[in-house]
Design a protein around this motif. Structure first.
Motif, PDB file in Angstrom:
ATOM      1  N   PRO A 177       0.787  -1.245   0.000  1.00  0.00           N
ATOM      2  CA  PRO A 177       0.000   0.000   0.000  1.00  0.00           C
ATOM      3  C   PRO A 177       0.811   1.284   0.000  1.00  0.00           C
ATOM      4  O   PRO A 177       0.425   2.230  -0.710  1.00  0.00           O
ATOM      5  N   PRO A 178       1.914   1.418   0.762  1.00  0.00           N
ATOM      6  CA  PRO A 178       2.644   2.695   0.688  1.00  0.00           C
ATOM      7  C   PRO A 178       3.110   3.040  -0.726  1.00  0.00           C
ATOM      8  O   PRO A 178       3.110   4.206  -1.116  1.00  0.00           O
ATOM      9  N   ILE A 179       3.493   2.021  -1.498  1.00  0.00           N
ATOM     10  CA  ILE A 179       3.928   2.266  -2.871  1.00  0.00           C
ATOM     11  C   ILE A 179       2.736   2.697  -3.730  1.00  0.00           C
ATOM     12  O   ILE A 179       2.864   3.542  -4.615  1.00  0.00           O
ATOM     13  N   LYS A 180       1.581   2.128  -3.481  1.00  0.00           N
ATOM     14  CA  LYS A 180       0.390   2.530  -4.229  1.00  0.00           C
ATOM     15  C   LYS A 180       0.063   4.004  -3.969  1.00  0.00           C
ATOM     16  O   LYS A 180      -0.385   4.727  -4.874  1.00  0.00           O
ATOM     17  N   HIS A 181       0.302   4.463  -2.753  1.00  0.00           N
ATOM     18  CA  HIS A 181       0.047   5.877  -2.463  1.00  0.00           C
ATOM     19  C   HIS A 181       1.086   6.769  -3.133  1.00  0.00           C
ATOM     20  O   HIS A 181       0.768   7.906  -3.516  1.00  0.00           O
ATOM     21  N   LEU A 182       2.300   6.292  -3.300  1.00  0.00           N
ATOM     22  CA  LEU A 182       3.265   7.021  -4.127  1.00  0.00           C
ATOM     23  C   LEU A 182       2.767   7.113  -5.567  1.00  0.00           C
ATOM     24  O   LEU A 182       2.955   8.135  -6.238  1.00  0.00           O
ATOM     25  N   CYS A 183       2.126   6.055  -6.032  1.00  0.00           N
ATOM     26  CA  CYS A 183       1.566   6.073  -7.390  1.00  0.00           C
ATOM     27  C   CYS A 183       0.450   7.096  -7.512  1.00  0.00           C
ATOM     28  O   CYS A 183       0.323   7.763  -8.553  1.00  0.00           O
ATOM     29  N   TYR A 184      -0.353   7.241  -6.484  1.00  0.00           N
ATOM     30  CA  TYR A 184      -1.365   8.305  -6.487  1.00  0.00           C
ATOM     31  C   TYR A 184      -0.700   9.677  -6.629  1.00  0.00           C
ATOM     32  O   TYR A 184      -1.164  10.544  -7.381  1.00  0.00           O
ATOM     33  N   ALA A 185       0.387   9.890  -5.871  1.00  0.00           N
ATOM     34  CA  ALA A 185       1.099  11.162  -5.962  1.00  0.00           C
ATOM     35  C   ALA A 185       1.681  11.360  -7.358  1.00  0.00           C
ATOM     36  O   ALA A 185       1.659  12.479  -7.910  1.00  0.00           O
ATOM     37  N   ALA A 186       2.205  10.272  -7.939  1.00  0.00           N
ATOM     38  CA  ALA A 186       2.729  10.347  -9.304  1.00  0.00           C
ATOM     39  C   ALA A 186       1.628  10.726 -10.283  1.00  0.00           C
ATOM     40  O   ALA A 186       1.826  11.570 -11.172  1.00  0.00           O
ATOM     41  N   GLY A 226      -9.937   5.148  -6.289  1.00  0.00           N
ATOM     42  CA  GLY A 226      -9.352   6.134  -5.397  1.00  0.00           C
ATOM     43  C   GLY A 226      -8.533   7.190  -6.111  1.00  0.00           C
ATOM     44  O   GLY A 226      -8.260   8.263  -5.543  1.00  0.00           O
ATOM     45  N   ALA A 227      -8.132   6.926  -7.352  1.00  0.00           N
ATOM     46  CA  ALA A 227      -7.308   7.889  -8.086  1.00  0.00           C
ATOM     47  C   ALA A 227      -8.051   9.191  -8.345  1.00  0.00           C
ATOM     48  O   ALA A 227      -7.422  10.258  -8.424  1.00  0.00           O
ATOM     49  N   LEU A 228      -9.379   9.153  -8.468  1.00  0.00           N
ATOM     50  CA  LEU A 228     -10.131  10.376  -8.758  1.00  0.00           C
ATOM     51  C   LEU A 228      -9.917  11.437  -7.688  1.00  0.00           C
ATOM     52  O   LEU A 228      -9.849  12.633  -7.983  1.00  0.00           O
ATOM     53  N   PHE A 229      -9.823  11.013  -6.427  1.00  0.00           N
ATOM     54  CA  PHE A 229      -9.611  11.964  -5.333  1.00  0.00           C
ATOM     55  C   PHE A 229      -8.324  12.748  -5.558  1.00  0.00           C
ATOM     56  O   PHE A 229      -8.277  13.969  -5.354  1.00  0.00           O
ATOM     57  N   TYR A 230      -7.264  12.064  -5.997  1.00  0.00           N
ATOM     58  CA  TYR A 230      -5.965  12.715  -6.191  1.00  0.00           C
ATOM     59  C   TYR A 230      -5.942  13.583  -7.444  1.00  0.00           C
ATOM     60  O   TYR A 230      -5.105  14.480  -7.567  1.00  0.00           O
ATOM     61  N   PRO A 265     -14.717  14.702  -8.675  1.00  0.00           N
ATOM     62  CA  PRO A 265     -15.739  14.131  -7.789  1.00  0.00           C
ATOM     63  C   PRO A 265     -16.054  12.689  -8.135  1.00  0.00           C
ATOM     64  O   PRO A 265     -15.940  12.270  -9.298  1.00  0.00           O
ATOM     65  N   SER A 266     -16.449  11.941  -7.111  1.00  0.00           N
ATOM     66  CA  SER A 266     -16.856  10.554  -7.336  1.00  0.00           C
ATOM     67  C   SER A 266     -18.178  10.510  -8.088  1.00  0.00           C
ATOM     68  O   SER A 266     -19.042  11.384  -7.930  1.00  0.00           O
ATOM     69  N   THR A 267     -18.335   9.478  -8.890  1.00  0.00           N
ATOM     70  CA  THR A 267     -19.602   9.281  -9.603  1.00  0.00           C
ATOM     71  C   THR A 267     -20.634   8.570  -8.735  1.00  0.00           C
ATOM     72  O   THR A 267     -21.797   8.478  -9.103  1.00  0.00           O
ATOM     73  N   GLY A 268     -20.163   8.020  -7.609  1.00  0.00           N
ATOM     74  CA  GLY A 268     -21.075   7.311  -6.718  1.00  0.00           C
ATOM     75  C   GLY A 268     -20.933   5.798  -6.776  1.00  0.00           C
ATOM     76  O   GLY A 268     -21.570   5.090  -5.995  1.00  0.00           O
ATOM     77  N   SER A 269     -20.110   5.287  -7.683  1.00  0.00           N
ATOM     78  CA  SER A 269     -19.885   3.845  -7.742  1.00  0.00           C
ATOM     79  C   SER A 269     -18.445   3.577  -8.128  1.00  0.00           C
ATOM     80  O   SER A 269     -17.800   4.405  -8.789  1.00  0.00           O
ATOM     81  N   LEU A 270     -17.915   2.404  -7.728  1.00  0.00           N
ATOM     82  CA  LEU A 270     -16.545   2.053  -8.101  1.00  0.00           C
ATOM     83  C   LEU A 270     -16.391   1.977  -9.617  1.00  0.00           C
ATOM     84  O   LEU A 270     -15.440   2.519 -10.187  1.00  0.00           O
ATOM     85  N   GLU A 271     -17.341   1.306 -10.234  1.00  0.00           N
ATOM     86  CA  GLU A 271     -17.258   1.126 -11.691  1.00  0.00           C
ATOM     87  C   GLU A 271     -17.331   2.477 -12.413  1.00  0.00           C
ATOM     88  O   GLU A 271     -16.594   2.720 -13.380  1.00  0.00           O
TER      89      GLU A 271
END
Length: 380
Positions: free
Chosen positions: A207-216, A306-310, A314-320
Protein backbone atom coordinates in the motif's frame (compact mmCIF):
# COMPACT_ATOMS: atom_id res chain seq x y z
CA UNK A 1 -9.95 -11.72 0.95
CA UNK A 2 -8.20 -12.74 -2.28
CA UNK A 3 -5.23 -15.10 -2.20
CA UNK A 4 -2.85 -12.25 -3.11
CA UNK A 5 -3.95 -9.28 -1.02
CA UNK A 6 -2.57 -5.81 -0.45
CA UNK A 7 -3.12 -6.37 3.25
CA UNK A 8 -0.20 -8.76 3.55
CA UNK A 9 3.33 -8.70 2.16
CA UNK A 10 6.75 -7.17 2.69
CA UNK A 11 8.83 -4.27 1.44
CA UNK A 12 12.56 -3.69 0.94
CA UNK A 13 14.56 -1.40 -1.31
CA UNK A 14 16.71 -2.96 -4.02
CA UNK A 15 20.10 -4.08 -2.73
CA UNK A 16 21.87 -2.73 -5.81
CA UNK A 17 20.74 0.90 -5.85
CA UNK A 18 23.20 3.11 -3.97
CA UNK A 19 21.47 6.41 -4.59
CA UNK A 20 19.11 8.56 -6.63
CA UNK A 21 20.47 12.07 -7.12
CA UNK A 22 18.12 14.73 -8.43
CA UNK A 23 18.05 18.41 -9.21
CA UNK A 24 18.93 20.75 -12.09
CA UNK A 25 22.67 20.57 -12.74
CA UNK A 26 23.11 17.64 -10.37
CA UNK A 27 25.05 15.51 -12.88
CA UNK A 28 28.21 17.57 -12.28
CA UNK A 29 28.53 16.48 -8.66
CA UNK A 30 26.47 13.28 -8.62
CA UNK A 31 28.38 11.41 -11.31
CA UNK A 32 31.79 11.79 -9.59
CA UNK A 33 30.23 10.81 -6.25
CA UNK A 34 28.72 7.66 -7.71
CA UNK A 35 32.01 6.70 -9.37
CA UNK A 36 33.66 6.98 -5.96
CA UNK A 37 30.93 5.00 -4.20
CA UNK A 38 31.19 2.22 -6.77
CA UNK A 39 34.97 2.30 -7.02
CA UNK A 40 34.58 2.50 -10.79
CA UNK A 41 37.64 3.26 -12.90
CA UNK A 42 36.60 3.09 -16.56
CA UNK A 43 33.16 3.85 -18.01
CA UNK A 44 31.50 2.89 -21.25
CA UNK A 45 28.85 5.49 -22.09
CA UNK A 46 25.82 3.87 -23.73
CA UNK A 47 23.38 6.17 -25.52
CA UNK A 48 21.37 6.61 -28.72
CA UNK A 49 22.43 8.05 -32.07
CA UNK A 50 20.16 11.11 -31.96
CA UNK A 51 21.22 12.11 -28.47
CA UNK A 52 24.88 11.67 -29.41
CA UNK A 53 24.79 13.50 -32.74
CA UNK A 54 22.14 16.17 -32.20
CA UNK A 55 22.68 17.37 -28.60
CA UNK A 56 25.45 18.25 -26.16
CA UNK A 57 24.07 15.99 -23.43
CA UNK A 58 26.47 13.11 -24.04
CA UNK A 59 29.41 15.49 -24.40
CA UNK A 60 28.58 16.90 -20.96
CA UNK A 61 28.76 13.41 -19.46
CA UNK A 62 31.93 12.56 -21.36
CA UNK A 63 33.61 15.73 -20.08
CA UNK A 64 32.84 14.86 -16.46
CA UNK A 65 34.23 11.36 -16.95
CA UNK A 66 37.37 12.68 -18.67
CA UNK A 67 37.99 15.05 -15.77
CA UNK A 68 38.04 11.98 -13.54
CA UNK A 69 40.17 10.02 -16.03
CA UNK A 70 37.30 7.52 -16.09
CA UNK A 71 36.19 7.79 -19.73
CA UNK A 72 36.59 4.68 -21.86
CA UNK A 73 34.41 5.15 -24.94
CA UNK A 74 30.89 5.99 -26.09
CA UNK A 75 28.68 3.37 -27.73
CA UNK A 76 25.60 4.66 -29.53
CA UNK A 77 24.56 1.80 -31.81
CA UNK A 78 21.41 1.20 -29.75
CA UNK A 79 18.15 1.37 -31.66
CA UNK A 80 14.63 1.69 -30.35
CA UNK A 81 13.52 -1.46 -28.47
CA UNK A 82 17.23 -2.42 -28.14
CA UNK A 83 17.79 -4.92 -31.01
CA UNK A 84 20.02 -7.82 -29.99
CA UNK A 85 22.63 -6.98 -32.66
CA UNK A 86 23.29 -3.73 -30.83
CA UNK A 87 23.50 -5.58 -27.51
CA UNK A 88 26.15 -7.93 -28.87
CA UNK A 89 28.15 -5.03 -30.30
CA UNK A 90 27.88 -3.27 -26.94
CA UNK A 91 29.24 -6.31 -25.11
CA UNK A 92 32.27 -6.32 -27.42
CA UNK A 93 32.84 -2.58 -26.95
CA UNK A 94 32.61 -2.97 -23.17
CA UNK A 95 35.33 -5.62 -23.28
CA UNK A 96 37.47 -3.72 -25.78
CA UNK A 97 37.82 -0.69 -23.49
CA UNK A 98 38.15 -2.82 -20.34
CA UNK A 99 35.24 -0.97 -18.71
CA UNK A 100 34.00 -1.72 -15.21
CA UNK A 101 30.86 0.45 -15.28
CA UNK A 102 28.28 1.59 -17.82
CA UNK A 103 26.94 5.14 -17.76
CA UNK A 104 23.69 5.05 -19.73
CA UNK A 105 22.35 8.33 -21.11
CA UNK A 106 18.92 8.66 -22.71
CA UNK A 107 15.60 6.85 -22.61
CA UNK A 108 14.50 3.32 -21.91
CA UNK A 109 16.40 1.74 -24.80
CA UNK A 110 19.92 2.72 -23.62
CA UNK A 111 19.06 1.85 -20.01
CA UNK A 112 17.65 -1.55 -20.91
CA UNK A 113 20.43 -2.19 -23.41
CA UNK A 114 22.97 -1.47 -20.68
CA UNK A 115 21.32 -4.01 -18.39
CA UNK A 116 21.40 -6.58 -21.18
CA UNK A 117 25.06 -5.85 -21.96
CA UNK A 118 25.98 -6.29 -18.30
CA UNK A 119 23.89 -9.48 -18.14
CA UNK A 120 25.73 -11.06 -21.07
CA UNK A 121 29.11 -9.91 -19.75
CA UNK A 122 28.34 -11.60 -16.42
CA UNK A 123 27.14 -14.76 -18.15
CA UNK A 124 30.40 -14.92 -20.08
CA UNK A 125 32.79 -14.06 -17.24
CA UNK A 126 30.94 -15.24 -14.15
CA UNK A 127 31.31 -13.47 -10.82
CA UNK A 128 29.44 -10.36 -9.81
CA UNK A 129 27.38 -8.15 -12.09
CA UNK A 130 29.15 -4.91 -12.96
CA UNK A 131 27.25 -1.67 -12.23
CA UNK A 132 25.29 0.83 -14.27
CA UNK A 133 24.79 4.54 -13.58
CA UNK A 134 21.63 5.69 -15.37
CA UNK A 135 21.12 9.30 -16.50
CA UNK A 136 17.62 9.34 -18.03
CA UNK A 137 16.48 12.05 -20.44
CA UNK A 138 12.91 10.74 -20.81
CA UNK A 139 10.20 9.72 -18.34
CA UNK A 140 10.06 6.01 -19.23
CA UNK A 141 11.38 4.91 -15.78
CA UNK A 142 13.34 1.90 -17.09
CA UNK A 143 16.08 2.79 -14.60
CA UNK A 144 13.99 1.61 -11.63
CA UNK A 145 13.55 -2.01 -12.68
CA UNK A 146 15.56 -5.22 -12.48
CA UNK A 147 14.51 -6.35 -15.96
CA UNK A 148 15.95 -5.62 -19.38
CA UNK A 149 13.84 -5.87 -22.50
CA UNK A 150 15.45 -6.23 -25.90
CA UNK A 151 14.40 -7.40 -29.36
CA UNK A 152 15.65 -10.78 -30.60
CA UNK A 153 16.53 -11.79 -34.16
CA UNK A 154 12.90 -12.71 -34.87
CA UNK A 155 11.69 -9.25 -33.87
CA UNK A 156 10.11 -10.38 -30.60
CA UNK A 157 10.58 -8.62 -27.28
CA UNK A 158 12.43 -10.83 -24.79
CA UNK A 159 13.78 -10.06 -21.35
CA UNK A 160 16.36 -10.94 -18.75
CA UNK A 161 15.88 -10.37 -15.04
CA UNK A 162 18.21 -10.24 -12.06
CA UNK A 163 18.12 -8.07 -8.94
CA UNK A 164 21.71 -7.02 -9.64
CA UNK A 165 20.69 -5.53 -13.00
CA UNK A 166 18.98 -2.60 -11.30
CA UNK A 167 21.16 0.49 -11.88
CA UNK A 168 23.49 1.23 -8.98
CA UNK A 169 23.02 4.96 -9.35
CA UNK A 170 20.43 7.22 -10.96
CA UNK A 171 20.83 10.91 -11.78
CA UNK A 172 17.71 12.98 -12.49
CA UNK A 173 19.01 16.25 -13.93
CA UNK A 174 16.20 18.18 -15.59
CA UNK A 175 18.64 20.40 -17.48
CA UNK A 176 19.70 17.37 -19.51
CA UNK A 177 16.12 16.83 -20.72
CA UNK A 178 15.71 20.18 -22.48
CA UNK A 179 16.75 18.76 -25.85
CA UNK A 180 14.45 15.73 -25.61
CA UNK A 181 11.92 15.96 -28.48
CA UNK A 182 8.51 17.07 -27.23
CA UNK A 183 6.60 14.02 -28.46
CA UNK A 184 9.11 11.66 -26.84
CA UNK A 185 9.13 13.61 -23.56
CA UNK A 186 5.34 13.81 -23.26
CA UNK A 187 4.60 10.28 -24.46
CA UNK A 188 7.06 8.77 -22.00
CA UNK A 189 5.23 10.81 -19.38
CA UNK A 190 2.14 8.79 -20.32
CA UNK A 191 4.33 5.71 -20.00
CA UNK A 192 5.06 6.78 -16.42
CA UNK A 193 1.33 7.25 -15.93
CA UNK A 194 0.87 3.71 -17.22
CA UNK A 195 3.30 2.46 -14.54
CA UNK A 196 1.48 4.34 -11.80
CA UNK A 197 -1.97 3.12 -12.82
CA UNK A 198 -0.99 -0.50 -13.36
CA UNK A 199 0.87 -0.60 -10.04
CA UNK A 200 -2.50 0.03 -8.40
CA UNK A 201 -3.49 -3.55 -9.36
CA UNK A 202 -0.09 -5.20 -9.75
CA UNK A 203 0.46 -8.20 -7.43
CA UNK A 204 2.89 -7.81 -4.50
CA UNK A 205 2.90 -4.00 -4.50
CA UNK A 206 2.43 -2.82 -0.88
CA UNK A 207 0.00 0.00 0.00
CA UNK A 208 2.64 2.69 0.69
CA UNK A 209 3.93 2.27 -2.87
CA UNK A 210 0.39 2.53 -4.23
CA UNK A 211 0.05 5.88 -2.46
CA UNK A 212 3.27 7.02 -4.13
CA UNK A 213 1.57 6.07 -7.39
CA UNK A 214 -1.37 8.30 -6.49
CA UNK A 215 1.10 11.16 -5.96
CA UNK A 216 2.73 10.35 -9.30
CA UNK A 217 -0.67 10.42 -11.00
CA UNK A 218 -1.46 13.85 -9.57
CA UNK A 219 1.87 15.33 -10.65
CA UNK A 220 1.83 13.78 -14.11
CA UNK A 221 -1.66 15.17 -14.75
CA UNK A 222 -0.52 18.60 -13.54
CA UNK A 223 2.96 18.99 -14.96
CA UNK A 224 2.73 17.25 -18.35
CA UNK A 225 0.38 19.97 -19.67
CA UNK A 226 2.57 22.60 -17.96
CA UNK A 227 5.66 21.20 -19.67
CA UNK A 228 3.91 21.20 -23.05
CA UNK A 229 2.85 24.80 -22.53
CA UNK A 230 6.38 25.88 -21.54
CA UNK A 231 9.04 23.36 -22.65
CA UNK A 232 11.80 25.44 -21.00
CA UNK A 233 10.22 25.18 -17.53
CA UNK A 234 12.99 23.38 -15.65
CA UNK A 235 10.94 23.11 -12.45
CA UNK A 236 8.08 21.31 -14.23
CA UNK A 237 10.57 18.95 -15.86
CA UNK A 238 12.24 18.17 -12.55
CA UNK A 239 8.88 17.46 -10.93
CA UNK A 240 8.02 15.17 -13.83
CA UNK A 241 11.26 13.24 -13.35
CA UNK A 242 10.41 12.77 -9.69
CA UNK A 243 6.87 11.72 -10.62
CA UNK A 244 8.34 9.13 -12.99
CA UNK A 245 10.44 7.85 -10.08
CA UNK A 246 7.34 7.59 -7.87
CA UNK A 247 5.45 5.78 -10.63
CA UNK A 248 7.83 2.82 -10.56
CA UNK A 249 9.47 3.06 -7.14
CA UNK A 250 12.22 0.43 -6.78
CA UNK A 251 11.10 -2.48 -4.63
CA UNK A 252 12.65 -5.79 -3.70
CA UNK A 253 10.31 -8.71 -4.31
CA UNK A 254 10.76 -12.47 -4.19
CA UNK A 255 9.94 -12.79 -7.88
CA UNK A 256 9.53 -10.51 -10.88
CA UNK A 257 5.89 -9.66 -11.57
CA UNK A 258 4.55 -8.11 -14.72
CA UNK A 259 2.73 -4.79 -14.47
CA UNK A 260 -0.56 -5.40 -16.26
CA UNK A 261 -2.53 -5.66 -19.48
CA UNK A 262 -1.60 -2.23 -20.85
CA UNK A 263 2.10 -3.10 -20.59
CA UNK A 264 1.55 -6.61 -21.96
CA UNK A 265 -0.16 -5.18 -25.04
CA UNK A 266 2.49 -2.47 -25.35
CA UNK A 267 5.30 -5.00 -25.40
CA UNK A 268 3.62 -6.98 -28.18
CA UNK A 269 2.86 -3.86 -30.22
CA UNK A 270 6.16 -2.10 -29.68
CA UNK A 271 8.80 -4.51 -30.89
CA UNK A 272 6.72 -6.10 -33.66
CA UNK A 273 5.41 -2.93 -35.28
CA UNK A 274 8.03 -0.38 -34.27
CA UNK A 275 5.72 1.65 -32.06
CA UNK A 276 7.53 3.63 -29.33
CA UNK A 277 6.64 2.44 -25.83
CA UNK A 278 5.40 5.88 -24.83
CA UNK A 279 2.95 5.78 -27.72
CA UNK A 280 1.81 2.23 -26.89
CA UNK A 281 0.76 3.54 -23.48
CA UNK A 282 -1.11 6.39 -25.19
CA UNK A 283 -2.94 3.73 -27.21
CA UNK A 284 -3.74 1.15 -24.54
CA UNK A 285 -3.91 2.68 -21.05
CA UNK A 286 -7.30 4.40 -21.15
CA UNK A 287 -9.08 1.42 -22.82
CA UNK A 288 -7.48 -1.03 -20.36
CA UNK A 289 -8.66 1.06 -17.39
CA UNK A 290 -12.17 1.10 -18.87
CA UNK A 291 -12.01 -2.70 -19.14
CA UNK A 292 -10.93 -2.92 -15.49
CA UNK A 293 -14.24 -1.31 -14.53
CA UNK A 294 -15.83 -4.56 -15.74
CA UNK A 295 -13.27 -7.19 -14.86
CA UNK A 296 -11.10 -6.17 -11.88
CA UNK A 297 -11.42 -7.62 -8.38
CA UNK A 298 -13.21 -5.50 -5.78
CA UNK A 299 -9.92 -4.63 -4.09
CA UNK A 300 -8.32 -3.53 -7.37
CA UNK A 301 -11.41 -1.51 -8.24
CA UNK A 302 -11.13 0.32 -4.93
CA UNK A 303 -7.54 1.29 -5.62
CA UNK A 304 -8.33 2.46 -9.15
CA UNK A 305 -11.40 4.39 -8.09
CA UNK A 306 -9.35 6.13 -5.40
CA UNK A 307 -7.31 7.89 -8.09
CA UNK A 308 -10.13 10.38 -8.76
CA UNK A 309 -9.61 11.96 -5.33
CA UNK A 310 -5.97 12.71 -6.19
CA UNK A 311 -7.02 14.18 -9.52
CA UNK A 312 -9.49 16.40 -7.63
CA UNK A 313 -12.43 14.93 -9.50
CA UNK A 314 -15.74 14.13 -7.79
CA UNK A 315 -16.86 10.55 -7.34
CA UNK A 316 -19.60 9.28 -9.60
CA UNK A 317 -21.07 7.31 -6.72
CA UNK A 318 -19.88 3.85 -7.74
CA UNK A 319 -16.54 2.05 -8.10
CA UNK A 320 -17.26 1.13 -11.69
CA UNK A 321 -18.33 4.66 -12.54
CA UNK A 322 -15.22 6.14 -10.94
CA UNK A 323 -12.93 3.78 -12.87
CA UNK A 324 -14.72 4.63 -16.11
CA UNK A 325 -14.24 8.32 -15.30
CA UNK A 326 -10.55 7.71 -14.63
CA UNK A 327 -10.32 6.17 -18.11
CA UNK A 328 -11.99 9.28 -19.55
CA UNK A 329 -9.57 11.59 -17.73
CA UNK A 330 -6.57 9.62 -19.01
CA UNK A 331 -7.81 9.83 -22.59
CA UNK A 332 -8.45 13.57 -22.22
CA UNK A 333 -4.87 14.03 -21.00
CA UNK A 334 -3.47 12.02 -23.92
CA UNK A 335 -5.55 13.98 -26.42
CA UNK A 336 -4.73 17.32 -24.80
CA UNK A 337 -1.02 16.60 -25.14
CA UNK A 338 -1.47 15.98 -28.87
CA UNK A 339 -0.72 12.26 -28.48
CA UNK A 340 -3.91 10.65 -29.78
CA UNK A 341 -2.91 7.66 -31.89
CA UNK A 342 -4.44 4.65 -33.62
CA UNK A 343 -3.18 1.22 -34.62
CA UNK A 344 -3.92 1.95 -38.27
CA UNK A 345 -1.74 5.06 -38.03
CA UNK A 346 1.18 2.77 -37.20
CA UNK A 347 0.24 0.36 -39.99
CA UNK A 348 -0.70 -2.54 -37.74
CA UNK A 349 -2.60 -4.98 -40.00
CA UNK A 350 -6.18 -5.32 -38.82
CA UNK A 351 -5.98 -9.09 -39.29
CA UNK A 352 -3.21 -9.15 -36.64
CA UNK A 353 -5.46 -7.87 -33.86
CA UNK A 354 -6.46 -11.28 -32.54
CA UNK A 355 -2.87 -12.56 -32.65
CA UNK A 356 -1.69 -9.54 -30.64
CA UNK A 357 -4.39 -10.21 -28.04
CA UNK A 358 -3.50 -13.90 -27.85
CA UNK A 359 0.18 -13.12 -27.36
CA UNK A 360 -0.64 -10.63 -24.61
CA UNK A 361 -3.06 -12.70 -22.53
CA UNK A 362 -2.96 -16.25 -23.90
CA UNK A 363 -5.31 -18.16 -26.17
CA UNK A 364 -7.24 -19.71 -23.29
CA UNK A 365 -7.74 -16.57 -21.21
CA UNK A 366 -11.45 -15.85 -20.70
CA UNK A 367 -10.72 -12.14 -21.24
CA UNK A 368 -9.45 -12.77 -24.77
CA UNK A 369 -12.66 -11.67 -26.59
CA UNK A 370 -12.73 -8.42 -24.58
CA UNK A 371 -9.07 -7.75 -25.32
CA UNK A 372 -9.70 -8.32 -29.02
CA UNK A 373 -12.56 -5.84 -28.79
CA UNK A 374 -10.32 -3.36 -26.97
CA UNK A 375 -7.75 -3.48 -29.77
CA UNK A 376 -10.42 -3.16 -32.44
CA UNK A 377 -11.64 -0.07 -30.62
CA UNK A 378 -8.27 1.67 -30.98
CA UNK A 379 -7.63 0.54 -34.53
CA UNK A 380 -9.03 3.73 -36.08
Amino acid sequence: MSAVSNLSGSYAYTDTLKGVYYGPGSVKTALPQLLDILGAKKALVVTGKSLFHKTDVVKTVETILRERNAYGATFYEIGEHAPVAGIKAGVQKFKDVDADVIVSVGGGSPVDASKAILYFVQQERGGRYLPQIAIPTTLSAAEYTIGAGYTNEEGHKVAVHAPELAPSGIILDAELTLSTPERLWLSTGIRALDHAVENLYRPLVPPPIKHLCYAALADLFKYLPASKANPQDIEARQKLQIASWMSLWPIKVSSHTALGLSHALGHKLGATYGIPHGITSCLTLAPVVALKAETASKEDKEWLAGALFYLRKPSTGSLEGDITQLSVEIQKLVDGLGLHSTLSQYKVPQEDVRTIAERAVGKEDPLLPKVVGLLQGIYV
